[in-house]
Motif scaffolding. Structure first.
Motif, PDB file in Angstrom:
ATOM      1  N   LYS A 101       5.135   8.860   3.799  1.00  0.00           N
ATOM      2  CA  LYS A 101       5.881   7.984   2.906  1.00  0.00           C
ATOM      3  C   LYS A 101       7.328   8.437   2.793  1.00  0.00           C
ATOM      4  CE  LYS A 101       5.814   5.939  -1.733  1.00  0.00           C
ATOM      5  NZ  LYS A 101       5.041   5.758  -2.980  1.00  0.00           N
ATOM      6  N   GLU A 127       2.414   1.879  -3.439  1.00  0.00           N
ATOM      7  CA  GLU A 127       1.454   2.304  -4.456  1.00  0.00           C
ATOM      8  C   GLU A 127       0.819   3.650  -4.144  1.00  0.00           C
ATOM      9  OE1 GLU A 127      -1.251  -0.932  -4.531  1.00  0.00           O
ATOM     10  OE2 GLU A 127       0.107  -2.288  -5.629  1.00  0.00           O
ATOM     11  N   SER A 128       1.007   4.154  -2.932  1.00  0.00           N
ATOM     12  CA  SER A 128       0.392   5.413  -2.521  1.00  0.00           C
ATOM     13  C   SER A 128       1.197   6.599  -3.045  1.00  0.00           C
ATOM     14  CB  SER A 128       0.312   5.481  -0.997  1.00  0.00           C
ATOM     15  OG  SER A 128       1.624   5.542  -0.437  1.00  0.00           O
ATOM     16  N   PRO A 129       0.584   7.792  -3.156  1.00  0.00           N
ATOM     17  CA  PRO A 129       1.324   8.985  -3.587  1.00  0.00           C
ATOM     18  C   PRO A 129       2.340   9.409  -2.528  1.00  0.00           C
ATOM     19  CG  PRO A 129      -0.903   9.557  -2.879  1.00  0.00           C
ATOM     20  CD  PRO A 129      -0.844   8.060  -2.906  1.00  0.00           C
ATOM     21  N   TRP A 130       3.275  10.250  -2.955  1.00  0.00           N
ATOM     22  CA  TRP A 130       4.323  10.684  -2.037  1.00  0.00           C
ATOM     23  C   TRP A 130       3.776  11.706  -1.057  1.00  0.00           C
ATOM     24  CZ3 TRP A 130       8.952   8.566  -1.263  1.00  0.00           C
ATOM     25  CH2 TRP A 130       9.442   7.684  -2.230  1.00  0.00           C
ATOM     26  N   THR A 131       3.620  11.236   0.184  1.00  0.00           N
ATOM     27  CA  THR A 131       3.186  12.098   1.272  1.00  0.00           C
ATOM     28  C   THR A 131       4.322  12.237   2.273  1.00  0.00           C
ATOM     29  OG1 THR A 131       2.322  10.198   2.514  1.00  0.00           O
ATOM     30  CG2 THR A 131       0.798  11.314   0.982  1.00  0.00           C
ATOM     31  N   ARG A 191       0.833  -1.208   0.000  1.00  0.00           N
ATOM     32  CA  ARG A 191       0.000   0.000   0.000  1.00  0.00           C
ATOM     33  C   ARG A 191       0.866   1.255   0.000  1.00  0.00           C
ATOM     34  NH1 ARG A 191      -3.126  -2.839   3.911  1.00  0.00           N
ATOM     35  NH2 ARG A 191      -2.108  -1.619   5.560  1.00  0.00           N
TER      36      ARG A 191
END
Length: 466
Positions: free
Chosen positions: A153, A146-150, A143
């Motif tokens: 992350k 695959e998640s956007p760069w926050t 997860r």
């Protein structure tokens, strides 16, 4: 063998498990399973890690207990120094090791890969645990990837890779200590870097290699680089103990059927938990002859846990031979095992003899090339010129006496060779003289090298006379 497996297809034989149909790499996120074998591997791995990082600090008589200085061709095993002149011992040792690996693989499959290989220990017992600690289990890691760069992350990824780099730096320094020895390494890290640019460069190169292997390359080392996976296909047979899926008990696969009239299935409920926890992404149910299998036992722990939950006996996946699964046979001592064992015992016996009889020095005497005899008309003496080399293979300075057989007389050219510092090679030149008519052409001349402890070595050479 393939007839014993109820496979949906044979496509797994045509490509790697971490490769898509268009040739791209599929990142593997192995699930975490903490079972009986995993705990045993963890304890064993920490013992090996302590030895790996601790041995370079151990010294004997002021020298490292182990050193593998390939650059200067100096090696120390258990405090005993070896030099290029001992190459025959190194060669015999390597041959013995290869035969041992062959015998061990014939008996126990790839247990080395799963339990003792540095790649597996570092990856599964160090880097992978850090990844689980920071990013979570396999589902959480997927997860996150695959998640956007926050911010979360970025923090998790950067902290993980920073720790990976630090550990790689520590591993690189440890390996460099094995190469150059603890004293030289301490000197390098405590003195200004400008004085040790070569050593600093080696540390950075090693660090980069280790970081790349454990952060990115990972299971590709076992699948692509390491030749052992392909070698096992030659060494393994139906009698070899390996991680095996019990097809007799497990097939045909199917979900748990509560309806008594439903078709009867085997104990394998096709939960894919064994596939999920595999660090190379394989399906052990396709057979143990897959080169990607490293015998890490993760699938055994996972399957045992599932069997507990469905109230079935453990051991659907277990350590066993193919004959044990299909015929119930135990490991048998056959001619192949006997041949490997006999050769290994003979080689080890020969190496032991060479080590026991090995002297703390080695001498070489050669008649000077390109020169013939010299004749003295006044004294009626014939002389030949010789070169001598003495290597001191101990950690103590040695004093020597060079004595030729009678009736020869030895006359040094320049300084005599009678004292050799520890670990040093000294060279010298001398004449051997004898009265005319006192020597028979074609005979060998013997020179004896003695040390202060009474040990001696007799060397022979030729002597040319009219």
């Amino acid at each position: 063998m393939s007839a014993q497996f109820n496979l949906e297809n044979e496509d797994f034989r045509n490509h790697l498990y971490n490769q898509s149909k268009d040739g791209k790499r599929l990142w593997i996120y192995p699930g975490r399973i903490i079972g009986k074998l995993y705990k045993a591997r963890t304890v064993f791995s920490w013992v090996l890690l302590i030895l790996l990082f601790g041995l370079p600090w151990l010294q004997y008589q002021g020298h490292p207990l182990f050193m593998f200085n390939v650059i200067e061709r100096q090696f120390i095993f258990f405090g005993v120094p070896f030099f290029p002149q001992d190459f025959h011992l190194v060669a015999l040792g390597l041959v013995s090791f290869l035969i041992f690996i062959s015998l061990f693989t014939v008996l126990f499959g790839r247990i080395w890969c799963g339990w003792a290989c540095p790649q597996t220990i570092f990856m599964e017992m160090l880097f992978r645990k850090i990844e689980y600690l920071i990013e979570g289990d396999d589902k959480a890691q997927r997860r996150l990837a695959e998640s956007p760069w926050t911010t979360e992350k970025i923090v998790k990824k950067s902290s993980k890779h920073l720790i990976f780099f630090i550990i790689s730096f520590a591993i690189a320094n440890t390996f460099l200590m094995y190469i150059m020895g603890n004293p030289e390494w301490l000197k390098m890290v405590t003195e200004p870097p400008i004085q040790h640019l070569k050593g600093l460069g080696l540390i950075l190169i090693f660090t980069g290699v280790f970081y790349f292997v454990f952060a990115r390359f990972r299971e590709m080392v076992c699948m692509v680089v390491c030749p052992y996976g392909r070698l096992q296909g030659v060494l393994l047979d139906n009698n070899s103990i390996n991680v095996q899926y019990d097809t007799v008990r497990g097939e045909p696969r199917g979900k748990i059927q509560k309806n008594s009239e439903a078709p009867k299935t085997g104990d394998c409920i096709d939960c894919h938990w064994c596939v999920r926890v595999c660090p190379t992404g394989i399906d052990i149910r396709n057979g143990s002859n897959q080169l990607e299998c490293i015998g890490c036992t993760a699938c055994i722990d996972a399957c045992d846990e599932v069997m507990d939950k469905i109230h079935k006996p453990k051991g659907l996946i277990r350590y066993d031979s193919l004959n044990g699964v299909l015929k119930g046979e135990k490991l048998k001592f056959n001619k192949r095992i006997g041949a490997y064992s006999l050769v290994l015992v003979l080689l080890l016996g020969f190496i032991s003899y060479l080590l026991i009889t090995r002297k703390p020095w080695e001498g070489t005497i050669l008649r000077t090339p390109g020169m013939t005899f010299q004749s003295n008309e006044k004294t009626h003496e014939i002389s030949n010129m010789y070169q001598i080399e003495i290597l001191n293979k101990s950690f103590q300075d040695e004093q020597f006496e060079i004595v030729p057989d009678k009736p020869f007389e030895l006359v040094w050219i320049g300084n005599p060779v009678n004292q050799v510092e520890k670990g040093k090679l000294i060279k010298g030149n001398f004449f051997l003289k004898i009265k005319e008519g006192n020597w028979q052409r074609g005979k060998k001349v013997y020179i004896e090298i003695k040390n202060k402890n009474g040990q001696s070595e007799r060397l022979k050479s030729s002597f040319i006379a009219p």
